[in-house]
Write a protein that holds these residues in place. Sequence first.
Motif, PDB file in Angstrom:
ATOM      1  N   ILE A 186      -3.822 -12.507  -8.293  1.00 17.92           N
ATOM      2  CA  ILE A 186      -2.870 -12.816  -9.348  1.00 17.92           C
ATOM      3  C   ILE A 186      -1.806 -13.796  -8.855  1.00 17.92           C
ATOM      4  CG2 ILE A 186      -0.995 -11.834 -10.741  1.00 17.92           C
ATOM      5  CD1 ILE A 186      -2.773  -9.373 -11.110  1.00 17.92           C
ATOM      6  N   ARG A 187      -1.282 -13.533  -7.668  1.00 14.47           N
ATOM      7  CA  ARG A 187      -0.166 -14.325  -7.158  1.00 14.47           C
ATOM      8  C   ARG A 187      -0.595 -15.506  -6.295  1.00 14.47           C
ATOM      9  NH1 ARG A 187       5.208 -13.418  -8.954  1.00 14.47           N
ATOM     10  NH2 ARG A 187       5.519 -11.206  -9.276  1.00 14.47           N
ATOM     11  N   ASP A 188      -1.829 -15.501  -5.821  1.00 18.10           N
ATOM     12  CA  ASP A 188      -2.304 -16.515  -4.889  1.00 18.10           C
ATOM     13  C   ASP A 188      -1.650 -16.395  -3.520  1.00 18.10           C
ATOM     14  OD1 ASP A 188      -4.424 -17.989  -5.609  1.00 18.10           O
ATOM     15  OD2 ASP A 188      -3.322 -19.663  -6.447  1.00 18.10           O
ATOM     16  N   GLU A 189      -1.101 -15.245  -3.219  1.00 19.55           N
ATOM     17  CA  GLU A 189      -0.498 -14.998  -1.920  1.00 19.55           C
ATOM     18  C   GLU A 189      -0.373 -13.496  -1.732  1.00 19.55           C
ATOM     19  OE1 GLU A 189       4.181 -15.208  -3.357  1.00 19.55           O
ATOM     20  OE2 GLU A 189       3.283 -16.910  -2.321  1.00 19.55           O
ATOM     21  N   TYR A 190      -0.136 -13.081  -0.491  1.00 21.43           N
ATOM     22  CA  TYR A 190       0.079 -11.665  -0.238  1.00 21.43           C
ATOM     23  C   TYR A 190       1.573 -11.379  -0.193  1.00 21.43           C
ATOM     24  CZ  TYR A 190      -4.772 -10.604   0.694  1.00 21.43           C
ATOM     25  OH  TYR A 190      -6.111 -10.394   0.547  1.00 21.43           O
ATOM     26  N   PRO A 191       1.965 -10.204  -0.635  1.00 18.79           N
ATOM     27  CA  PRO A 191       3.396  -9.881  -0.581  1.00 18.79           C
ATOM     28  C   PRO A 191       3.867  -9.754   0.863  1.00 18.79           C
ATOM     29  CG  PRO A 191       2.118  -7.937  -1.155  1.00 18.79           C
ATOM     30  CD  PRO A 191       1.163  -9.099  -1.170  1.00 18.79           C
ATOM     31  N   ASP A 192       5.163  -9.942   1.056  1.00 24.33           N
ATOM     32  CA  ASP A 192       5.735  -9.804   2.395  1.00 24.33           C
ATOM     33  C   ASP A 192       5.529  -8.402   2.948  1.00 24.33           C
ATOM     34  OD1 ASP A 192       6.599 -12.421   2.310  1.00 24.33           O
ATOM     35  OD2 ASP A 192       8.607 -11.915   1.580  1.00 24.33           O
ATOM     36  N   GLU A 193       5.323  -7.440   2.050  1.00 24.49           N
ATOM     37  CA  GLU A 193       5.160  -6.045   2.460  1.00 24.49           C
ATOM     38  C   GLU A 193       3.755  -5.745   2.982  1.00 24.49           C
ATOM     39  OE1 GLU A 193       7.260  -3.680   2.660  1.00 24.49           O
ATOM     40  OE2 GLU A 193       8.932  -4.051   1.297  1.00 24.49           O
ATOM     41  N   THR A 194       2.843  -6.721   2.972  1.00 26.05           N
ATOM     42  CA  THR A 194       1.451  -6.428   3.307  1.00 26.05           C
ATOM     43  C   THR A 194       1.276  -5.726   4.656  1.00 26.05           C
ATOM     44  OG1 THR A 194       0.617  -8.217   1.921  1.00 26.05           O
ATOM     45  CG2 THR A 194      -0.841  -7.419   3.642  1.00 26.05           C
ATOM     46  N   PRO A 195       1.902  -6.179   5.759  1.00 25.51           N
ATOM     47  CA  PRO A 195       1.716  -5.453   7.028  1.00 25.51           C
ATOM     48  C   PRO A 195       2.119  -3.986   6.941  1.00 25.51           C
ATOM     49  CG  PRO A 195       2.684  -7.598   7.436  1.00 25.51           C
ATOM     50  CD  PRO A 195       2.702  -7.395   5.944  1.00 25.51           C
ATOM     51  N   ARG A 196       3.182  -3.718   6.212  1.00 32.25           N
ATOM     52  CA  ARG A 196       3.620  -2.333   6.041  1.00 32.25           C
ATOM     53  C   ARG A 196       2.616  -1.545   5.210  1.00 32.25           C
ATOM     54  NH1 ARG A 196       8.914  -0.538   2.630  1.00 32.25           N
ATOM     55  NH2 ARG A 196       8.869   1.690   3.083  1.00 32.25           N
ATOM     56  N   LEU A 197       2.053  -2.172   4.175  1.00 31.46           N
ATOM     57  CA  LEU A 197       1.073  -1.484   3.348  1.00 31.46           C
ATOM     58  C   LEU A 197      -0.212  -1.218   4.135  1.00 31.46           C
ATOM     59  CD1 LEU A 197       1.507  -3.409  -0.025  1.00 31.46           C
ATOM     60  CD2 LEU A 197       2.513  -1.228   0.662  1.00 31.46           C
ATOM     61  N   VAL A 198      -0.596  -2.142   4.983  1.00 28.27           N
ATOM     62  CA  VAL A 198      -1.764  -1.927   5.839  1.00 28.27           C
ATOM     63  C   VAL A 198      -1.517  -0.732   6.760  1.00 28.27           C
ATOM     64  CG1 VAL A 198      -3.098  -2.886   7.755  1.00 28.27           C
ATOM     65  CG2 VAL A 198      -2.616  -4.291   5.741  1.00 28.27           C
ATOM     66  N   ALA A 199      -0.349  -0.690   7.362  1.00 20.76           N
ATOM     67  CA  ALA A 199      -0.026   0.416   8.268  1.00 20.76           C
ATOM     68  C   ALA A 199      -0.029   1.752   7.534  1.00 20.76           C
ATOM     69  CB  ALA A 199       1.332   0.179   8.924  1.00 20.76           C
ATOM     70  N   ASP A 200       0.516   1.764   6.326  1.00 19.58           N
ATOM     71  CA  ASP A 200       0.557   3.007   5.563  1.00 19.58           C
ATOM     72  C   ASP A 200      -0.840   3.436   5.147  1.00 19.58           C
ATOM     73  OD1 ASP A 200       2.559   4.907   4.063  1.00 19.58           O
ATOM     74  OD2 ASP A 200       0.953   4.462   2.644  1.00 19.58           O
ATOM     75  N   ALA A 201      -1.673   2.479   4.725  1.00 18.82           N
ATOM     76  CA  ALA A 201      -3.046   2.809   4.343  1.00 18.82           C
ATOM     77  C   ALA A 201      -3.807   3.393   5.527  1.00 18.82           C
ATOM     78  CB  ALA A 201      -3.757   1.573   3.810  1.00 18.82           C
ATOM     79  N   ALA A 202      -3.620   2.817   6.706  1.00 15.12           N
ATOM     80  CA  ALA A 202      -4.294   3.336   7.897  1.00 15.12           C
ATOM     81  C   ALA A 202      -3.832   4.755   8.214  1.00 15.12           C
ATOM     82  CB  ALA A 202      -4.038   2.412   9.083  1.00 15.12           C
ATOM     83  N   GLU A 203      -2.539   5.005   8.031  1.00 11.36           N
ATOM     84  CA  GLU A 203      -2.013   6.350   8.277  1.00 11.36           C
ATOM     85  C   GLU A 203      -2.611   7.346   7.296  1.00 11.36           C
ATOM     86  OE1 GLU A 203       0.373   9.439   9.889  1.00 11.36           O
ATOM     87  OE2 GLU A 203      -0.192   7.462  10.644  1.00 11.36           O
ATOM     88  N   ARG A 204      -2.718   6.963   6.028  1.00 10.91           N
ATOM     89  CA  ARG A 204      -3.300   7.858   5.023  1.00 10.91           C
ATOM     90  C   ARG A 204      -4.777   8.115   5.315  1.00 10.91           C
ATOM     91  NH1 ARG A 204       1.197   9.967   3.868  1.00 10.91           N
ATOM     92  NH2 ARG A 204       2.727   8.321   3.633  1.00 10.91           N
ATOM     93  N   LEU A 205      -5.463   7.075   5.715  1.00 11.64           N
ATOM     94  CA  LEU A 205      -6.880   7.227   6.033  1.00 11.64           C
ATOM     95  C   LEU A 205      -7.074   8.195   7.185  1.00 11.64           C
ATOM     96  CD1 LEU A 205      -9.857   6.444   5.772  1.00 11.64           C
ATOM     97  CD2 LEU A 205      -9.370   4.423   7.168  1.00 11.64           C
TER      98      LEU A 205
END
Length: 298
Positions: free
Chosen positions: A186-205
Motif C-alpha cells: 500500500i505504502r511502497d515502503e516499510y514502516p520505521d517500526e518494522t525491526p521492532r515488529l519483526v522482533a515481536d513476531a519472533a518472540e510470539r512465535l
Amino acid sequence: MTDAERAARLRDAARRAPATVDLEELGPHLAADSIEARARALETLGRLALAGRDVESYADRLDRCYGDRDLLDAPVRLSTERDSEAWVQPRALAFAVAALALTGAVDRGDAIRSAVNAYENQHPEFDAEMRTNTAIREVGWGFASVVIFTDGYVDVILSLVDRDDDTVRRVGASALSDVAEEYAPIRDEYPDETPRLVADAAERLATDSHPRVRYHAAFALTEYAMDRPELVRPRADVLSAALRDEAALVRKEAAATLGFVGAADAVPALRDLAETDPDERVREAAADARESLESERE
C-alpha cells in the motif's frame, strides 16, 4: 435529501474537518433505517475518534450494532494516501470498534470480544473453529486498517498481543500479520517500526501458548522475509525451532521463511520435514525452501 445522503454529508465533513462535526447529528444516523446511513455513521464515528474527538458518549451505540447483520457486511473505503489508488477496506463495524478501542474510547478487551462474537454469529454455516478464525481475521483487519491508515497505534496493537485473553491476543496477532502483508504494497515502503515488529513476531512465535498466535507471528515473519530478509535472518534459530511446532501452519510458514532468509544451516531439518511431515502443505514448503537454499550453494 435521504438519510443516506445526510449521513454521507456528515461523513465527508468528518473526513475534511472533523473538529466542525456536530456530534449530536450522529445519533439519528446510527439508528437510521437505511443501511447506507448506518454504515456511513459508523465510519464517521471511527474517523472522529481517530481525530481526537470525545466520542465516549457513543460507545454504547456499538452494543446495538453487534447484532446488525447488514452492518457486519458493510465495507468502509479508506484511502491510505491522498493521491493513492490503493485502498484498505475494513468492515464498517470492525473499523469503528478498532478506532474506538485504539483511541481508548471503549474498553479494548470488551470491545474486541464483542466484535469477534458478532462476526462469529455472521457465519452459522461454518464449524466453530472456522467461525472463530474468520471472525478474528475480520476484526484483526479492522485494527490493521487503522494502523495502516493513520501510520500509528503500533504500541497499542503490540499491547493487545501481551494480553492473557486468547481472543484479544489473537486479534492483535492477526492485525500485526496483516500490517506485515499489506503495509508495503500500500505504502511502497516499510514502516520505521518494522525491526521492532519483526522482533515481536519472533518472540510470539517462540513463546506464545496459542497456535493461531504463533501462526500469525510466523506469517508476519514470512511476509517481512520476502522483501527484507536481512531483518529476519537473525531469527533463524527461532524459525528452525518452529519446524517442530505442533501446528502445521506454523511449520509451513517457518519452513518458507528459512528459505527466504538463506538459512543454509536449516537444510538438513528442511530435508527431513519434506520427507516425513504428515501435512502435504508443510512438505511442499520445506521442499521448496530446501531447493532454494541448495541452489544458492551452487
